[in-house]
Design a protein around this motif. Sequence first.
Motif, PDB file in Angstrom:
ATOM      1  N   THR A  87       0.845  -1.189   0.000  1.00  0.00           N
ATOM      2  CA  THR A  87       0.000   0.000   0.000  1.00  0.00           C
ATOM      3  C   THR A  87       0.880   1.238   0.000  1.00  0.00           C
ATOM      4  N   ILE A  88       0.678   2.115  -0.976  1.00  0.00           N
ATOM      5  CA  ILE A  88       1.436   3.352  -1.043  1.00  0.00           C
ATOM      6  C   ILE A  88       0.513   4.454  -1.545  1.00  0.00           C
ATOM      7  N   ASP A  89       0.595   5.604  -0.887  1.00  0.00           N
ATOM      8  CA  ASP A  89      -0.269   6.744  -1.218  1.00  0.00           C
ATOM      9  C   ASP A  89      -1.728   6.321  -1.248  1.00  0.00           C
ATOM     10  N   ASN A  90      -2.096   5.468  -0.261  1.00  0.00           N
ATOM     11  CA  ASN A  90      -3.478   5.024  -0.046  1.00  0.00           C
ATOM     12  C   ASN A  90      -4.009   4.124  -1.151  1.00  0.00           C
ATOM     13  N   GLU A  91      -3.129   3.595  -1.996  1.00  0.00           N
ATOM     14  CA  GLU A  91      -3.516   2.644  -3.036  1.00  0.00           C
ATOM     15  C   GLU A  91      -2.828   1.319  -2.747  1.00  0.00           C
ATOM     16  N   THR A  92      -3.603   0.208  -2.732  1.00  0.00           N
ATOM     17  CA  THR A  92      -3.034  -1.102  -2.453  1.00  0.00           C
ATOM     18  C   THR A  92      -2.825  -1.878  -3.743  1.00  0.00           C
ATOM     19  N   TYR A  93      -1.607  -2.388  -3.889  1.00  0.00           N
ATOM     20  CA  TYR A  93      -1.244  -3.173  -5.071  1.00  0.00           C
ATOM     21  C   TYR A  93      -1.211  -4.644  -4.678  1.00  0.00           C
ATOM     22  N   THR A  94      -1.862  -5.482  -5.472  1.00  0.00           N
ATOM     23  CA  THR A  94      -2.056  -6.887  -5.110  1.00  0.00           C
ATOM     24  C   THR A  94      -1.256  -7.843  -5.970  1.00  0.00           C
ATOM     25  N   CYS A  95      -0.829  -7.393  -7.157  1.00  0.00           N
ATOM     26  CA  CYS A  95      -0.152  -8.279  -8.101  1.00  0.00           C
ATOM     27  C   CYS A  95       1.358  -8.202  -7.926  1.00  0.00           C
ATOM     28  N   ASN A  96       2.012  -9.338  -7.989  1.00  0.00           N
ATOM     29  CA  ASN A  96       3.465  -9.421  -7.906  1.00  0.00           C
ATOM     30  C   ASN A  96       3.901 -10.564  -8.809  1.00  0.00           C
ATOM     31  N   ALA A  97       4.604 -10.237  -9.888  1.00  0.00           N
ATOM     32  CA  ALA A  97       5.007 -11.256 -10.855  1.00  0.00           C
ATOM     33  C   ALA A  97       6.147 -12.125 -10.359  1.00  0.00           C
ATOM     34  N   CYS A  98       6.828 -11.711  -9.252  1.00  0.00           N
ATOM     35  CA  CYS A  98       8.024 -12.449  -8.810  1.00  0.00           C
ATOM     36  C   CYS A  98       8.069 -12.587  -7.296  1.00  0.00           C
ATOM     37  N   PRO A  99       7.086 -13.207  -6.669  1.00  0.00           N
ATOM     38  CA  PRO A  99       7.087 -13.281  -5.200  1.00  0.00           C
ATOM     39  C   PRO A  99       8.281 -14.038  -4.622  1.00  0.00           C
ATOM     40  N   GLY A 100       8.919 -14.900  -5.414  1.00  0.00           N
ATOM     41  CA  GLY A 100      10.097 -15.622  -4.945  1.00  0.00           C
ATOM     42  C   GLY A 100      11.381 -15.147  -5.582  1.00  0.00           C
ATOM     43  N   GLY A 101      11.325 -13.987  -6.252  1.00  0.00           N
ATOM     44  CA  GLY A 101      12.499 -13.445  -6.925  1.00  0.00           C
ATOM     45  C   GLY A 101      12.504 -13.778  -8.406  1.00  0.00           C
ATOM     46  N   ARG A 102      13.533 -13.309  -9.094  1.00  0.00           N
ATOM     47  CA  ARG A 102      13.742 -13.592 -10.514  1.00  0.00           C
ATOM     48  C   ARG A 102      14.934 -14.535 -10.657  1.00  0.00           C
ATOM     49  N   GLU A 103      14.727 -15.641 -11.327  1.00  0.00           N
ATOM     50  CA  GLU A 103      15.765 -16.676 -11.410  1.00  0.00           C
ATOM     51  C   GLU A 103      17.063 -16.148 -12.005  1.00  0.00           C
ATOM     52  N   LEU A 104      16.997 -15.364 -13.088  1.00  0.00           N
ATOM     53  CA  LEU A 104      18.200 -14.929 -13.782  1.00  0.00           C
ATOM     54  C   LEU A 104      18.972 -13.860 -13.023  1.00  0.00           C
ATOM     55  N   TRP A 105      18.347 -13.234 -12.035  1.00  0.00           N
ATOM     56  CA  TRP A 105      19.018 -12.149 -11.320  1.00  0.00           C
ATOM     57  C   TRP A 105      19.809 -12.634 -10.109  1.00  0.00           C
ATOM     58  N   GLN A 106      19.679 -13.892  -9.748  1.00  0.00           N
ATOM     59  CA  GLN A 106      20.290 -14.373  -8.511  1.00  0.00           C
ATOM     60  C   GLN A 106      21.813 -14.317  -8.591  1.00  0.00           C
ATOM     61  N   GLY A 107      22.441 -13.863  -7.506  1.00  0.00           N
ATOM     62  CA  GLY A 107      23.890 -13.870  -7.449  1.00  0.00           C
ATOM     63  C   GLY A 107      24.482 -12.535  -7.036  1.00  0.00           C
ATOM     64  N   THR A 108      25.780 -12.409  -7.251  1.00  0.00           N
ATOM     65  CA  THR A 108      26.536 -11.219  -6.864  1.00  0.00           C
ATOM     66  C   THR A 108      26.947 -10.467  -8.114  1.00  0.00           C
ATOM     67  N   TRP A 109      26.680  -9.152  -8.111  1.00  0.00           N
ATOM     68  CA  TRP A 109      26.880  -8.323  -9.287  1.00  0.00           C
ATOM     69  C   TRP A 109      27.782  -7.132  -8.971  1.00  0.00           C
ATOM     70  N   ARG A 110      28.638  -6.786  -9.922  1.00  0.00           N
ATOM     71  CA  ARG A 110      29.546  -5.646  -9.791  1.00  0.00           C
ATOM     72  C   ARG A 110      29.099  -4.549 -10.759  1.00  0.00           C
ATOM     73  N   ALA A 111      28.941  -3.331 -10.255  1.00  0.00           N
ATOM     74  CA  ALA A 111      28.608  -2.213 -11.123  1.00  0.00           C
ATOM     75  C   ALA A 111      29.812  -1.852 -11.982  1.00  0.00           C
ATOM     76  N   MET A 112      29.544  -1.487 -13.238  1.00  0.00           N
ATOM     77  CA  MET A 112      30.590  -1.067 -14.168  1.00  0.00           C
ATOM     78  C   MET A 112      30.366   0.395 -14.556  1.00  0.00           C
TER      79      MET A 112
END
Length: 252
Positions: A87-112
């Motif tokens: 809930t933000i600014d009195n609006e509640t959002y119910t949908c979440n496409a990735c409740p367990g995370g995104r598979e391809l994003w898992q791990g340690t990342w270095r900014a370039m």
Amino acid sequence: MTRAAFQMLIVALIFALTGCPDDGTAAGANNPTIEPPAPTSGVVEAHITSSAQYNWSIPATAPAVNPGCDAPDAGIYGAYVEWNGFTIDNETYTCNACPGGRELWQGTWRAMATDHNPEAPFAEAGYAERLIINGNTWTMDLNSEIDGQHRFEGYFWCGRKPEVNNETTQFVFTKVSKEGAFCWNAGGVFSVTVLEATGSVNELLTIWKDGFDTTYTGLGDFAAPYCRVGVPVSDYDDDGNVVTRDCPDPFE
């Protein structure tokens, strides 16, 4: 997304912002030692569940999901803050496409400083950034000569139409090592587009828009390319030859 398109979208990395409040503490003073977080899996509690400053909260009971939303990714890819809506600014959002995370994003990342080149120097000497994604939780470590070393933690959720028109990922800050460091505070929210280079899960481009914004379609406020720590990055030199560079952890 082609390699050329990925490269064209890179803009200057400007995490080292100006204009933040200064409490007089010397850069780096009383900051934590930056170490990778301990491995964690399964459900975890968010450090905070609401923010008066940024006007959001996690509902105590999960709301009914908007029937117009597609089914989410059912995978659980590590530690996760359980989805109970947002809930933000009195609006509640119910949908979440990735409740367990995104598979391809898992791990340690270095900014370039520039895409495909971990060796390119940042404009500010000594700048370093590491992003660790575990499930839907994240840890970001930053170092600069201006602000010193700091750690930021939180979780993310993936917006879906018809509730979030641009389907951005919301990175929620639930803990900071020092309020105001790099102009960030606990409770902050960024709307983030995450792009993966075609044919590779070892580079990401993140485009950040300060605040919860369901409609922006531009390049946001800043962008950051990342390489996966431990996986070499390949690029082409001016003569078209392949150049391969290591992607080391900047805090080791």
